[in-house]
Design a protein around this motif. Structure first.
Motif, PDB file in Angstrom:
ATOM      1  N   ILE A 116      -4.635   5.403  -2.735  1.00  0.00           N
ATOM      2  CA  ILE A 116      -4.861   4.706  -3.845  1.00  0.00           C
ATOM      3  C   ILE A 116      -5.238   3.246  -3.753  1.00  0.00           C
ATOM      4  O   ILE A 116      -5.808   2.502  -4.386  1.00  0.00           O
ATOM      5  CB  ILE A 116      -3.249   4.510  -4.542  1.00  0.00           C
ATOM      6  CG1 ILE A 116      -2.891   6.099  -4.702  1.00  0.00           C
ATOM      7  CG2 ILE A 116      -3.278   3.743  -5.652  1.00  0.00           C
ATOM      8  CD1 ILE A 116      -3.541   6.686  -5.778  1.00  0.00           C
ATOM      9  N   LEU A 117      -4.618   2.566  -2.314  1.00  0.00           N
ATOM     10  CA  LEU A 117      -5.071   1.279  -2.243  1.00  0.00           C
ATOM     11  C   LEU A 117      -5.079   1.193  -0.805  1.00  0.00           C
ATOM     12  O   LEU A 117      -4.204   1.578   0.059  1.00  0.00           O
ATOM     13  CB  LEU A 117      -3.793   0.254  -2.752  1.00  0.00           C
ATOM     14  CG  LEU A 117      -4.231  -1.056  -3.096  1.00  0.00           C
ATOM     15  CD1 LEU A 117      -5.427  -1.386  -3.901  1.00  0.00           C
ATOM     16  CD2 LEU A 117      -2.862  -1.745  -3.545  1.00  0.00           C
TER      17      LEU A 117
ATOM     18  N   MET B 142       2.331   1.641  -3.617  1.00  0.00           N
ATOM     19  CA  MET B 142       1.395   2.395  -4.602  1.00  0.00           C
ATOM     20  C   MET B 142       0.818   3.629  -4.156  1.00  0.00           C
ATOM     21  O   MET B 142       0.774   4.430  -5.236  1.00  0.00           O
ATOM     22  CB  MET B 142       0.185   1.304  -4.357  1.00  0.00           C
ATOM     23  CG  MET B 142       0.418  -0.032  -4.857  1.00  0.00           C
ATOM     24  SD  MET B 142       0.598  -0.365  -6.423  1.00  0.00           S
ATOM     25  CE  MET B 142      -1.210  -0.244  -7.190  1.00  0.00           C
TER      26      MET B 142
ATOM     27  N   LEU C 162      -1.807  -3.160 -10.134  1.00  0.00           N
ATOM     28  CA  LEU C 162      -2.064  -2.155 -11.198  1.00  0.00           C
ATOM     29  C   LEU C 162      -2.811  -2.143 -12.213  1.00  0.00           C
ATOM     30  O   LEU C 162      -3.542  -1.094 -12.300  1.00  0.00           O
ATOM     31  CB  LEU C 162      -0.517  -1.910 -11.750  1.00  0.00           C
ATOM     32  CG  LEU C 162       0.598  -1.268 -10.992  1.00  0.00           C
ATOM     33  CD1 LEU C 162       1.904  -1.563 -11.375  1.00  0.00           C
ATOM     34  CD2 LEU C 162       0.413   0.191 -10.459  1.00  0.00           C
TER      35      LEU C 162
ATOM     36  N   TYR D 132      -6.267  -1.303 -10.450  1.00  0.00           N
ATOM     37  CA  TYR D 132      -6.376   0.108 -10.269  1.00  0.00           C
ATOM     38  C   TYR D 132      -6.846   0.755 -11.348  1.00  0.00           C
ATOM     39  O   TYR D 132      -7.667   1.709 -11.369  1.00  0.00           O
ATOM     40  CB  TYR D 132      -4.848   0.593  -9.767  1.00  0.00           C
ATOM     41  CG  TYR D 132      -5.009   2.073  -9.569  1.00  0.00           C
ATOM     42  CD1 TYR D 132      -5.916   2.886  -8.404  1.00  0.00           C
ATOM     43  CD2 TYR D 132      -4.384   3.065 -10.459  1.00  0.00           C
ATOM     44  CE1 TYR D 132      -5.757   4.247  -8.335  1.00  0.00           C
ATOM     45  CE2 TYR D 132      -4.376   4.496 -10.446  1.00  0.00           C
ATOM     46  CZ  TYR D 132      -5.015   4.743  -9.289  1.00  0.00           C
ATOM     47  OH  TYR D 132      -5.046   6.372  -9.243  1.00  0.00           O
ATOM     48  N   TYR D 133      -6.251   0.534 -12.523  1.00  0.00           N
ATOM     49  CA  TYR D 133      -6.441   1.379 -13.792  1.00  0.00           C
ATOM     50  C   TYR D 133      -7.863   0.744 -14.333  1.00  0.00           C
ATOM     51  O   TYR D 133      -8.654   1.772 -15.082  1.00  0.00           O
ATOM     52  CB  TYR D 133      -5.588   1.101 -14.844  1.00  0.00           C
ATOM     53  CG  TYR D 133      -4.227   1.532 -14.625  1.00  0.00           C
ATOM     54  CD1 TYR D 133      -4.122   3.149 -14.491  1.00  0.00           C
ATOM     55  CD2 TYR D 133      -2.972   0.798 -14.511  1.00  0.00           C
ATOM     56  CE1 TYR D 133      -2.624   3.466 -14.029  1.00  0.00           C
ATOM     57  CE2 TYR D 133      -1.874   1.409 -14.221  1.00  0.00           C
ATOM     58  CZ  TYR D 133      -1.395   2.843 -14.063  1.00  0.00           C
ATOM     59  OH  TYR D 133      -0.424   3.278 -13.606  1.00  0.00           O
TER      60      TYR D 133
ATOM     61  N   THR E 201       0.819  -1.271   0.060  1.00  0.00           N
ATOM     62  CA  THR E 201      -0.206  -0.066   0.069  1.00  0.00           C
ATOM     63  C   THR E 201       0.851   1.178  -0.023  1.00  0.00           C
ATOM     64  O   THR E 201       0.501   2.362  -0.717  1.00  0.00           O
ATOM     65  CB  THR E 201      -0.970  -0.122   1.289  1.00  0.00           C
ATOM     66  OG1 THR E 201      -0.234  -0.068   2.418  1.00  0.00           O
ATOM     67  CG2 THR E 201      -2.058  -1.249   1.053  1.00  0.00           C
TER      68      THR E 201
ATOM     69  N   TYR F 299     -10.171  -7.764  -3.264  1.00  0.00           N
ATOM     70  CA  TYR F 299      -9.741  -8.216  -4.567  1.00  0.00           C
ATOM     71  C   TYR F 299      -9.590  -9.672  -4.391  1.00  0.00           C
ATOM     72  O   TYR F 299      -9.842 -10.312  -5.457  1.00  0.00           O
ATOM     73  CB  TYR F 299      -8.635  -7.520  -5.001  1.00  0.00           C
ATOM     74  CG  TYR F 299      -8.813  -5.929  -5.144  1.00  0.00           C
ATOM     75  CD1 TYR F 299     -10.167  -5.370  -5.697  1.00  0.00           C
ATOM     76  CD2 TYR F 299      -7.744  -5.140  -5.060  1.00  0.00           C
ATOM     77  CE1 TYR F 299     -10.325  -4.091  -5.705  1.00  0.00           C
ATOM     78  CE2 TYR F 299      -8.013  -3.665  -5.297  1.00  0.00           C
ATOM     79  CZ  TYR F 299      -9.151  -3.025  -5.528  1.00  0.00           C
ATOM     80  OH  TYR F 299      -9.430  -1.713  -5.715  1.00  0.00           O
TER      81      TYR F 299
ATOM     82  N   LYS G 258     -10.698  -0.430 -12.362  1.00  0.00           N
ATOM     83  CA  LYS G 258     -11.499  -0.259 -11.264  1.00  0.00           C
ATOM     84  C   LYS G 258     -12.724   1.144 -11.377  1.00  0.00           C
ATOM     85  O   LYS G 258     -13.756   0.980 -10.990  1.00  0.00           O
ATOM     86  CB  LYS G 258     -11.074  -0.398 -10.010  1.00  0.00           C
ATOM     87  CG  LYS G 258     -10.415   1.028  -9.329  1.00  0.00           C
ATOM     88  CD  LYS G 258      -9.759   0.506  -7.965  1.00  0.00           C
ATOM     89  CE  LYS G 258      -8.997   1.577  -7.302  1.00  0.00           C
ATOM     90  NZ  LYS G 258      -9.918   2.746  -7.111  1.00  0.00           N
ATOM     91  N   ASN G 259     -12.211   2.082 -11.931  1.00  0.00           N
ATOM     92  CA  ASN G 259     -13.110   3.366 -11.934  1.00  0.00           C
ATOM     93  C   ASN G 259     -14.024   3.213 -13.293  1.00  0.00           C
ATOM     94  O   ASN G 259     -14.634   4.111 -13.551  1.00  0.00           O
ATOM     95  CB  ASN G 259     -12.282   4.574 -12.033  1.00  0.00           C
ATOM     96  CG  ASN G 259     -11.484   4.697 -10.377  1.00  0.00           C
ATOM     97  OD1 ASN G 259     -12.328   4.786  -9.566  1.00  0.00           O
ATOM     98  ND2 ASN G 259     -10.400   5.387 -10.255  1.00  0.00           N
TER      99      ASN G 259
END
Length: 213
Positions: A56-57, A41, A88, A91-92, A38, A65, A94-95
């Motif tokens: 971020i995390l 990131m 990563l 993260y890219y 964490t 996850y 999930k939105n």
């Protein structure tokens, strides 16, 4: 190109540089505990935060996850370089995508490439995708410049005091339409992937039934 558009593009280019993707060589090759993941990131993706106190995390995110079968289990509570690469991707995505859609994309990757010692692995997949980043950033910058310039030409007949807000609204609408269409295409591709996967699984089941008869 007028000064306003030039200033916009200069600021945008500066922003794009600041949110440059994490290089695989910057990720530790040793196992990391969750707190270390964490922290890493947060430090690496700090420029992506909208607000300073955004996370971020978090530990909860990572655990969720894993529960949703997006992330392979750590080894002795340690997360490998491939775990970080998988996070990563999450993260890219999930939105933009649902958990189910992210599963459809990542499960085949982790199944075939995570921890693969005999051939291509998750690092190879990550590099293959993100090596396109510099070329795509240039195209993105040009496209955004065109959209921004186009938005500045709208609402010229409206009251002058309202024009800046309305032109920004116009720019947001242009970008939103672009995102909307691309999201529809992404979901369509994922649906196609799922359809082919389901056909293969059904074919295996039918074959297995025949073998047991």
């Amino acid at each position: 190109m007028d000064n306003e558009v030039k200033e916009f593009l200069a600021a945008l280019q500066k922003k794009l540089v600041s949110i440059d993707y994490i290089k695989t060589e910057d990720i530790p090759n040793i196992g990391l505990y969750m707190d270390q993941v964490t922290t890493f990131m947060d430090e690496q993706l700090e420029a992506c935060k909208r607000y300073e106190d955004d996370k971020i995390l978090t530990k909860t995110m990572i655990n969720n996850y894993a529960k949703n079968n997006l992330l392979p289990a750590p080894e002795k509570k340690k997360y490998s370089k491939e775990h970080v690469l998988t996070l990563l991707f999450i993260y890219y995505f999930k939105n933009l995508l649902s958990i189910n859609d992210i599963q459809s994309l990542l499960n085949p990757l982790t199944e075939h490439y995570f921890g693969n010692k005999a051939g291509f692995n998750m690092e190879d997949v990550y590099n293959e995708v993100f090596n396109l980043e510099s070329t795509e950033s240039e195209k993105l910058l040009k496209d955004l410049g065109k959209k921004y310039a186009l938005s500045r030409e709208t609402f010229r007949k409206f009251p002058e005091n309202d024009q800046e807000f309305l032109q920004n609204f116009s720019f947001i609408c242009l970008l939103s339409y672009d995102v909307y269409i691309k999201k529809m295409i992404i979901e369509s591709v994922i649906d196609n992937i799922n359809s082919k996967t389901n056909k293969k699984e059904n074919s295996k089941k039918e074959s297995s039934k025949k073998d047991t008869v």
